[in-house]
Design an enzyme around this catalytic site. Structure first.
Site, PDB file in Angstrom:
ATOM      1  N   LEU A  64       0.869  -1.188   0.000  1.00 33.18           N
ATOM      2  CA  LEU A  64       0.000   0.000   0.000  1.00 33.18           C
ATOM      3  C   LEU A  64       0.904   1.235   0.000  1.00 33.18           C
ATOM      4  O   LEU A  64       1.692   1.439   0.910  1.00 33.18           O
ATOM      5  CB  LEU A  64      -0.901   0.008   1.240  1.00 33.18           C
ATOM      6  CG  LEU A  64      -1.816   1.236   1.396  1.00 33.18           C
ATOM      7  CD1 LEU A  64      -2.867   1.285   0.285  1.00 33.18           C
ATOM      8  CD2 LEU A  64      -2.492   1.234   2.765  1.00 33.18           C
ATOM      9  N   HIS A  65       0.784   2.036  -1.055  1.00 31.25           N
ATOM     10  CA  HIS A  65       1.614   3.238  -1.147  1.00 31.25           C
ATOM     11  C   HIS A  65       1.223   4.202  -0.026  1.00 31.25           C
ATOM     12  O   HIS A  65       0.059   4.259   0.364  1.00 31.25           O
ATOM     13  CB  HIS A  65       1.374   3.886  -2.515  1.00 31.25           C
ATOM     14  CG  HIS A  65       2.310   5.005  -2.827  1.00 31.25           C
ATOM     15  ND1 HIS A  65       1.950   6.318  -2.703  1.00 31.25           N
ATOM     16  CD2 HIS A  65       3.591   4.997  -3.249  1.00 31.25           C
ATOM     17  CE1 HIS A  65       2.979   7.082  -3.057  1.00 31.25           C
ATOM     18  NE2 HIS A  65       3.976   6.299  -3.397  1.00 31.25           N
ATOM     19  N   TRP A  66       2.184   4.972   0.484  1.00 30.74           N
ATOM     20  CA  TRP A  66       1.910   5.857   1.625  1.00 30.74           C
ATOM     21  C   TRP A  66       0.785   6.853   1.340  1.00 30.74           C
ATOM     22  O   TRP A  66       0.053   7.261   2.231  1.00 30.74           O
ATOM     23  CB  TRP A  66       3.173   6.608   2.055  1.00 30.74           C
ATOM     24  CG  TRP A  66       3.641   7.605   1.033  1.00 30.74           C
ATOM     25  CD1 TRP A  66       4.504   7.371   0.010  1.00 30.74           C
ATOM     26  CD2 TRP A  66       3.239   8.970   0.928  1.00 30.74           C
ATOM     27  NE1 TRP A  66       4.662   8.502  -0.738  1.00 30.74           N
ATOM     28  CE2 TRP A  66       3.899   9.506  -0.193  1.00 30.74           C
ATOM     29  CE3 TRP A  66       2.395   9.803   1.669  1.00 30.74           C
ATOM     30  CZ2 TRP A  66       3.743  10.823  -0.600  1.00 30.74           C
ATOM     31  CZ3 TRP A  66       2.244  11.123   1.261  1.00 30.74           C
ATOM     32  CH2 TRP A  66       2.914  11.613   0.144  1.00 30.74           C
TER      33      TRP A  66
END
Lengths: 400, 401
Positions: free
Chosen positions: B232-234
């Site tokens: 999950l990208h920040w």
């Protein structure tokens, strides 16, 4: 104050999201006058702090409606007074405004245009919509960043935006440098996708020359064999944070000997199965288990100090608080920048990782609100009087 | 126009080791004359694999090849007094010296900033070191792994409930090299005004800190210590999903209406048809639920099928591809990204990753394959320093070259 290296260079900046603003931040930090041309309203969230504060400090901002012909006219007049026009749109956007190199070079032959699109302006996929993380997926990056099980494990951040941004800044400077010799501007068609795949260059040559399918390297060293090489969990901090790790990287026999000495030469280190690098590589699971036991009794910071004083490459696996608030070295080097916001508060921003002894860059102003520089840019640079600007606002070409 | 390359006419002495060598390539690619100065026997980077046909040899290191394309090689023993003299003589005619020794080492060799500036006041010296030239960690030892650890990059890689995963590729070295090349360009612009060189202190830790986009921003902006988040990208707009034949990357930016229509048409939209999901920030806040629903949707698609259809709808989806696929990629082929480089002494032609940009006025090009150990020693001493064959023979006999 000494002049900054890029003083006198004016940049008309159409970039947005991350990669483009990274490129122009670097230029702005070194003294270029970067004018962001933006629309209102901008994306939600603060422009002054966090990543946005990092990305846009030292820049100016004007709010111009490029969907209005007179907005485009303002942009073109600015391009005549600029050295560099930079964007990270796909190919058609700048062309549709008449802001592409072919158009701008007719009104300013010395202009340098750098376009940092996702996949480049040419080729069958030039119209792909992409962001840093999706470029990493297409580039083989995401596949190789995996847990030991092969399950993708990362990234949680976009290195593609950085490699694209750095390449954009470098390409801009090289084109401007060439202009000093030739007197001519030029067009640079940069592909962020191509920029990010270069980070696995040696792996690509391994595919090209040896026809070897790549597998996720995991904790195998990517610059020659090393063992131990990995992270080991340490004692919790006194504040209860138990996600503490030390990273170790030991290659040569001399480094191993120093590690053994720093650990106090416990019995297991004398085991013949750890005698040479070859054996340590072969028996690394066992070696890692010993080190994990040792690390569990250590605070990560103290373990790093102990090992580094002995000449072993060891590092705290630093989190945000470690680098921003606790790292004594970054603090001593005065790395973090400080800016004063409109409301008088101050905030820190990421500093400038290159110190030029005679003409250092500087963090001078916080990230501007959209349109904050309308007065300077439209009034002073373009010589528009108040009435003309009011009329452009009324016509919908400008936002006040 | 000018086909020489944007940096034609610049002379660079490249003393870097593995950790700094990419910076010289970035300059050499655009036409600078970059002379790699190696110790007799060759730079240590030549001993790092992978090797051509897996046969270790200083002239077969693919690791060295990638980072040293377009450079020339001179072997020089900087510990030998004659070697030091040659170094200073070359510095008189150079624009840049790039080095990545431990701090203090070039001064100990008698080729530090003081001596170089005395030899050539217009010279720019770039020193690349893990923690820079000053500060309490100045003498700490670090490779790319340790730098990613101490810069906050390693901590955010991997899953929250598992150990950090090492970032792929040499991201600390690469970030530092980009900043190094940019810094030298800045110093050249400054020199153009006053004719004076300067010394650049480049800290690789700082360059790597700067390359992690969100960690410092979150800490200073919101007081948040960024965790590991798996794939999950920040920003919470991207996550990897398993599909029928591999993985794809979701992206919840882009045209939401088109995406939901498509998912609903497949009977998989669940609650995503509700209007609150039209708000992009709502999608970020509820990313876990959103991607769980979308995971169930993509699981029966083939990854390329999904990619093609998504891109037709201008949805920024991607397939998670193997790096081998890059060599068959139509886009890279159309742009000429991979370039054939001939290695005549090996009878091989190898496709190298090329330039990430097309300059229409001063194009990138391969001028020479990576150098063999000391391949250009004689040519450089003769042409650049005007030494005659007898003098060169003496230097070789003394072990200076």
């Amino acid at each position: 104050m000494a002049p900054m290296p890029l003083e006198g260079i004016r940049v008309l900046d159409f970039t947005w999201v991350v990669a483009g603003p990274v490129a122009t931040r670097i230029l702005a930090d070194q003294g270029a006058e970067v004018i962001k041309l933006e629309r209102k309203p901008g994306p939600p969230g603060s422009r002054q702090t966090g990543l946005q504060g990092d990305l846009h400090r030292n820049k100016r901002s004007i709010a111009v409606n490029m969907s209005h012909p007179r907005g485009v006219d303002i942009a073109r007049r600015l391009a005549v007074k600029s050295d560099l026009v930079i964007d990270n749109f796909s190919a058609r956007v700048m062309r549709s405004w008449g802001m592409d190199y072919a158009s701008l070079s007719q009104i300013n032959p010395a202009i340098v245009c750098v376009s940092m699109s996702g996949l480049g302006h040419t080729g069958p996929r030039s119209n792909y919509v992409s962001y840093g993380p999706t470029l990493q997926a297409l580039g083989g990056f995401t596949m190789l960043m995996a847990e030991a099980t092969g399950e993708p494990a990362g990234y949680g951040y976009s290195y593609a935006d950085m490699s694209g941004g750095y390449t954009g800044a470098l390409a801009s400077l090289m084109a401007l440098w060439a202009r000093k010799r030739t007197g001519q501007g030029q067009f640079v068609d940069l592909s962020q996708f191509e920029a990010v795949v270069s980070v696995i260059g040696p792996a690509l040559l391994d595919i090209a020359a040896n026809k070897r399918d790549q597998t996720p390297p995991g904790w195998a060293s990517q610059e020659g064999p090393a063992a131990p090489h990995g992270v080991y969990r340490c004692r919790p901090r006194d504040d209860g944070d138990d996600d503490r790790w030390i990273a170790l990287s030991v290659r040569t026999q001399a480094e191993w000997d120093r590690l053994v000495a720093a650990l106090g030469a416990p019995g297991w280190t004398a085991d013949t199965k750890f005698r040479t690098l070859y054996l340590r590589m072969r028996n690394r699971a066992e070696l890692d288990a010993h080190l994990a036991t040792w690390a569990a009794g250590q605070h990560a910071e103290a373990a790093m100090e102990l090992l580094q004083r002995a000449g072993v490459a060891a590092g705290l696996v630093a989190n945000g608080a470690d680098i921003c608030a606790r790292d004594p070295h970054l603090r001593d080097r005065n790395f973090w920048g400080t800016v004063t916001l409109a409301d008088g508060r101050t905030t820190h921003v990421t500093g400038i990782p290159m110190k030029l002894s005679a003409t250092p860059g500087a963090i001078r102003t916080p990230s501007p609100e959209i349109g904050a520089s309308n007065d300077y840019v439209l009034g002073e640079l373009l010589g528009m009087d108040r009435a003309e600007r009011d009329e452009l606002v009324a016509a919908g070409a400008l936002w006040p | 126009m000018d086909a020489e390359g944007a940096l034609a006419g610049l002379k660079v002495l490249d003393l870097t080791t593995a950790r700094g060598q990419f910076s010289g390539r970035l300059l050499a690619d655009m036409g600078a004359d970059v002379i790699k100065i190696e110790p007799p026997g060759g730079d240590h980077a030549r001993r790092i694999g992978p090797f051509l046909d897996d046969r270790p040899h200083p002239d077969r290191s693919l690791f060295f090849w990638f980072y040293n394309l377009n450079k020339r090689s001179l072997t020089l023993d900087l510990r030998n007094p004659r070697g030091r003299e040659i170094m200073l003589a070359l510095a008189r005619g150079a624009d840049l010296v790039i080095e990545s020794f431990a701090p203090g080492e070039i001064a100990a060799l008698g080729i530090g900033w003081k001596e170089l500036r005395a030899a050539n006041p217009a010279l720019i010296l770039l020193s690349i070191a893990p923690f820079g030239q000053a500060g309490p960690y100045r003498d700490f030892a670090a490779d790319d792994t340790i730098l990613t650890a101490m810069a906050g990059m390693l901590y955010v890689n991997g899953s929250p409930d598992r150990p950090p995963v090492r970032p792929l590729g040499l991201q600390a070295y690469h970030s530092s090299a980009y900043y190094a090349a940019i810094a030298t360009m800045c110093a050249l612009f400054a020199r153009d005004r006053d004719g004076r060189g300067q010394w650049i202190d480049l800290s690789m830790q700082e360059a790597t800190v700067s390359a992690v986009e969100h960690v410092a921003g979150s800490y200073f902006g919101e007081g948040r210590v960024e965790p590991r988040r798996g794939t999950l990208h920040w920003s919470r707009y991207f996550r990897v999903a398993r599909c029928r034949d591999g993985y794809v990357m979701h992206c919840s930016l882009g045209d939401w209406t088109s995406l939901v229509e498509w998912v609903a048409g497949d009977g998989k939209a669940q609650d995503l048809v509700n209007p609150e999901w039209e708000d992009v920030l709502y999608r970020a806040v509820h990313a876990e639920h959103l991607f769980d629903v979308l995971d169930d949707w993509v699981k029966d698609y083939a990854r390329d099928e999904l990619l093609d259809r998504a891109q037709t709808l201008r949805l920024p989806y991607a397939s998670v591809r193997r790096p081998e696929a890059l060599f068959d990629d139509e886009q890279l082929a159309a742009r000429g990204y991979f370039v054939a480089v001939e290695h005549p002494e090996l009878g091989r032609t190898i496709r190298y990753p090329g330039a990430p940009y097309l300059f229409n006025g001063t194009p990138w090009r391969v001028r020479r394959r990576p150098p063999l150990v000391g391949e250009h020693s004689e040519e450089i001493l003769r042409a650049d320093l005007g030494l005659d064959p007898a003098e060169i023979a003496t230097l070789a006999a003394e072990g200076a070259i």
